[in-house]
Design a protein around this motif. Structure first.
Motif, PDB file in Angstrom:
ATOM      1  N   MET A  62      45.104  47.844  22.803  1.00 38.11           N
ATOM      2  CA  MET A  62      45.035  47.910  24.245  1.00 38.11           C
ATOM      3  C   MET A  62      43.599  48.557  24.668  1.00 38.11           C
ATOM      4  SD  MET A  62      48.802  47.829  25.793  1.00 38.11           S
ATOM      5  CE  MET A  62      49.782  48.881  24.712  1.00 38.11           C
ATOM      6  N   ARG A  63      43.535  49.575  24.142  1.00 39.93           N
ATOM      7  CA  ARG A  63      42.388  50.237  24.653  1.00 39.93           C
ATOM      8  C   ARG A  63      41.103  49.712  24.438  1.00 39.93           C
ATOM      9  NH1 ARG A  63      41.201  56.223  21.904  1.00 39.93           N
ATOM     10  NH2 ARG A  63      40.664  55.254  20.417  1.00 39.93           N
ATOM     11  N   GLU A  69      42.006  52.446  32.293  1.00 40.43           N
ATOM     12  CA  GLU A  69      40.977  52.575  32.867  1.00 40.43           C
ATOM     13  C   GLU A  69      40.428  54.294  32.539  1.00 40.43           C
ATOM     14  OE1 GLU A  69      41.634  52.363  37.152  1.00 40.43           O
ATOM     15  OE2 GLU A  69      42.127  50.284  37.078  1.00 40.43           O
ATOM     16  N   SER A  70      41.396  55.055  32.211  1.00 40.79           N
ATOM     17  CA  SER A  70      41.162  56.550  31.924  1.00 40.79           C
ATOM     18  C   SER A  70      41.027  56.691  30.440  1.00 40.79           C
ATOM     19  CB  SER A  70      42.420  57.155  32.412  1.00 40.79           C
ATOM     20  OG  SER A  70      43.596  56.989  31.593  1.00 40.79           O
TER      21      SER A  70
END
Length: 76
Positions: A62-63, A69-70
């Motif tokens: 997912m990253r 966003e963070s």
């Protein structure tokens, strides 16, 4: 010739003596059928899924896809 009057005294108690055990048995049968037809397969499916689930691998995928966003992908 007239029709005989219906027997009304004790009618509810008489009907309940007949219908209450049937309703109780039907509700137990329905609950057991729901347990074995729905909840047990669902619990087994969850157990099978989490047996091979790797949260870290999923997070990294997912990253890398840019969902968070963070959290930036490594190397950028």
């Amino acid at each position: 010739m007239s029709l005989p009057k219906p027997v009304m005294r004790g009618l509810l108690a008489k009907r309940l003596r007949f219908h209450l055990p049937i309703a109780f048995a039907f509700s137990l049968l329905t609950a057991a059928a729901f347990k074995f037809a729905v909840t047990e397969p669902r619990k087994q499916a969850y157990a099978d899924f989490y047996k091979h689930y790797d949260a870290t691998k999923e997070f990294e995928a997912m990253r890398e896809a840019g969902i968070f966003e963070s959290v930036r992908p490594i190397g950028k």
